[in-house]
Design an enzyme around this catalytic site. Structure first.
Site, mmCIF file in Angstrom:
data_model
loop_
_atom_site.group_PDB
_atom_site.id
_atom_site.type_symbol
_atom_site.label_atom_id
_atom_site.label_comp_id
_atom_site.label_asym_id
_atom_site.label_seq_id
_atom_site.Cartn_x
_atom_site.Cartn_y
_atom_site.Cartn_z
ATOM 1 C CB ALA A 268 4.679 -29.428 56.355
ATOM 2 N N GLY A 272 8.123 -31.902 62.039
ATOM 3 C CA GLY A 272 8.296 -33.141 62.787
ATOM 4 C C GLY A 272 7.464 -34.283 62.227
ATOM 5 C CD GLU A 292 4.089 -23.724 57.664
ATOM 6 O OE1 GLU A 292 3.675 -22.591 57.963
ATOM 7 O OE2 GLU A 292 3.561 -24.787 58.062
ATOM 8 C CG ASP A 318 -2.963 -19.806 51.669
ATOM 9 O OD1 ASP A 318 -3.253 -20.660 52.535
ATOM 10 O OD2 ASP A 318 -3.607 -18.757 51.506
ATOM 11 C CB CYS A 388 -2.014 -30.145 69.313
ATOM 12 S SG CYS A 388 -1.625 -28.451 68.877
#
Length: 454
Positions: A268, A272, A292, A318, A388
């Protein structure tokens, strides 16, 4: 001697990128605040820093041609300042005398009069030619890949990976992609559902995402909804990832989709996408759990989700070994750690920081995270895997490997999710997957694959 505050702020930023491993877009706001820079001055510093980092490969070639010694033997701090000077001379509308004098003053302040004289001589040589003439000179190579890498300021291995990712497209499209990587992205805002409408953000509605708006300029923090946490800064491609994770159809028993009450964002940080997902979950009557691994990033997630409905909790845990029972979730988003080569417009330092050797460890982590997500999602539920990065090893090959290993998983079709938004040419190299591109869609090069658990 008084150094121009804007140039000094820019130098501090590029030094932080080099020495501390900072990210340009994250380190700049605090430096600008410390120097009291805003408005046009802040915009100038942002372009100066981002442009000099983006153009580092090309600018180093120009400096090498202008210096009588190897660039590696020049003091690193002086090289930082020289790159700032070269960017002003070749790519910004700064009068040559101003670019030269302010850079020399900067070098004098950090390294003394001897280094200042050296910088003055070097930059005068640089100023003798414009950008096109320098590209013609320093990119004169018989190898077309080397020539393109120098001209567009990308490492050769990145050029080769992006060529493969385009799947045999013409070299003209590869060059268009590389040049798009060097275009400063517009500031894109996201309206968090249930907290603010897109119309309240001002700006121009994003062409694809139903939640976004782009600003013509200025500080996004000046928008009240952003300052209050009801909206955020987020690339349109990332908004589409959250949209796909929230709206892809579920498979359940015949004639029924099954429950859709519990969602998970497994990677996470910094939050965003979680903030957008939380609003979408609340609208659907569901609740989001955000996970996270790194504690400081988990705190950023919690800050982004502060005040949002639709949140069940934020955990520092984790994602490979999460503290949940199997089949606990209806939807899981895995926005996995990756090379980031799809976001070079916003994080220009990634092209110089990443190495080909990074791929193996990242791919192993990506596979482990998606496997974990598939165990956590119920039969009939979906996992959205996103990166990404368009690199084939991180995208199609990760998905193909998992499909070969697991007989309880199939690849879904994301086309019905994005087609209603008017998007075209989004198909990834695997049928049903999506690959966005900066030169085609104006977004980061986001990859998405929808995995269904049987």
């Amino acid at each position: 001697m008084r150094v121009d505050p804007a140039r000094l702020a820019a130098y501090e930023a590029v030094r932080a990128v080099r020495v501390d491993g900072a990210y340009t877009n994250l380190v700049l706001p605090s430096i600008l605040r410390r120097h009291g820079l805003s408005g046009r001055d802040a915009g100038f510093v942002t372009e100066l820093v981002s442009g000099s980092v983006r153009g580092q490969g090309l600018y180093d070639a120009v400096l090498t041609a202008s210096i009588d010694r190897p660039l590696r033997k020049v003091e690193a701090a002086v090289v930082d300042a020289l790159r700032l000077g070269v960017h002003q001379l070749l790519a910004m509308r700064v009068p040559p005398h101003a670019a030269l004098s302010t850079t020399v003053d900067l070098v004098r302040s950090i390294s003394g009069p001897g280094a200042a004289g050296f910088a003055n001589a070097v930059l005068r040589r640089v100023a003798q030619h414009d950008l096109d003439a320098w590209i013609t000179q320093v990119a004169d190579d018989a190898d077309p890949t080397r020539r393109l890498a120098t001209a567009t300021s990308h490492p050769i291995w990145v050029v080769n990976e992006l060529r493969q990712s385009l799947g045999g497209a013409a070299e003209e499209e590869l060059e268009a992609l590389l040049r798009a990587d060097n275009e400063p992205p517009r500031v894109t805002l996201v309206a968090r559902p249930g907290r603010v409408t897109r119309d309240e953000l001002g700006g121009e509605p994003t062409p694809w995402s139903p939640y976004g708006a782009t600003l013509a300029g200025g500080d996004p923090a000046a928008v009240p909804a952003v300052a209050e946490g009801r909206a955020g800064v987020q690339d349109e491609g990332s908004q589409l990832v959250a949209h796909a994770a929230a709206t892809a159809s579920l498979d359940g028993a015949p004639g029924a989709a099954g429950p859709d009450r519990t969602w998970l964002d497994l990677c996470a940080g910094p939050g965003g996408k979680s903030a957008l997902l939380a609003g979408l979950a609340d609208a659907a009557g569901a609740r989001l759990v955000a996970v996270e691994k790194q504690v400081h990033r988990a705190r950023l997630v919690a800050r982004n989700l502060d005040g949002a409905a639709g949140v069940a909790g934020v955990l520092a845990a984790d994602g490979v070994r999460p503290p949940f029972r199997p089949a606990s979730f209806d939807r899981v988003l895995v926005d996995a750690p990756c090379t980031g080569l799809g976001a070079l417009r916003r994080r220009p330092e990634a092209r110089w920081r990443r190495r080909p050797d990074d791929l193996l460890q990242l791919v192993l982590l990506q596979r482990a995270l998606v496997n974990s997500a598939l165990d956590l999602v119920r039969p009939g539920g979906v996992v959205l895997y996103a990166t990404c990065s368009p690199v084939v090893a991180e995208t199609a090959e990760v998905v193909s490997s998992l499909l070969a290993q697991r007989d309880d998983v199939s690849l879904g079709d994301l086309t019905p999710v994005l087609e209603p938004l008017g998007m075209t040419r989004v198909e990834g190299s695997l049928p049903g997957t999506v690959q966005l591109w900066p030169h085609r869609h104006g977004t980061d090069a986001m990859f998405m694959a929808l995995l269904r658990r049987h």
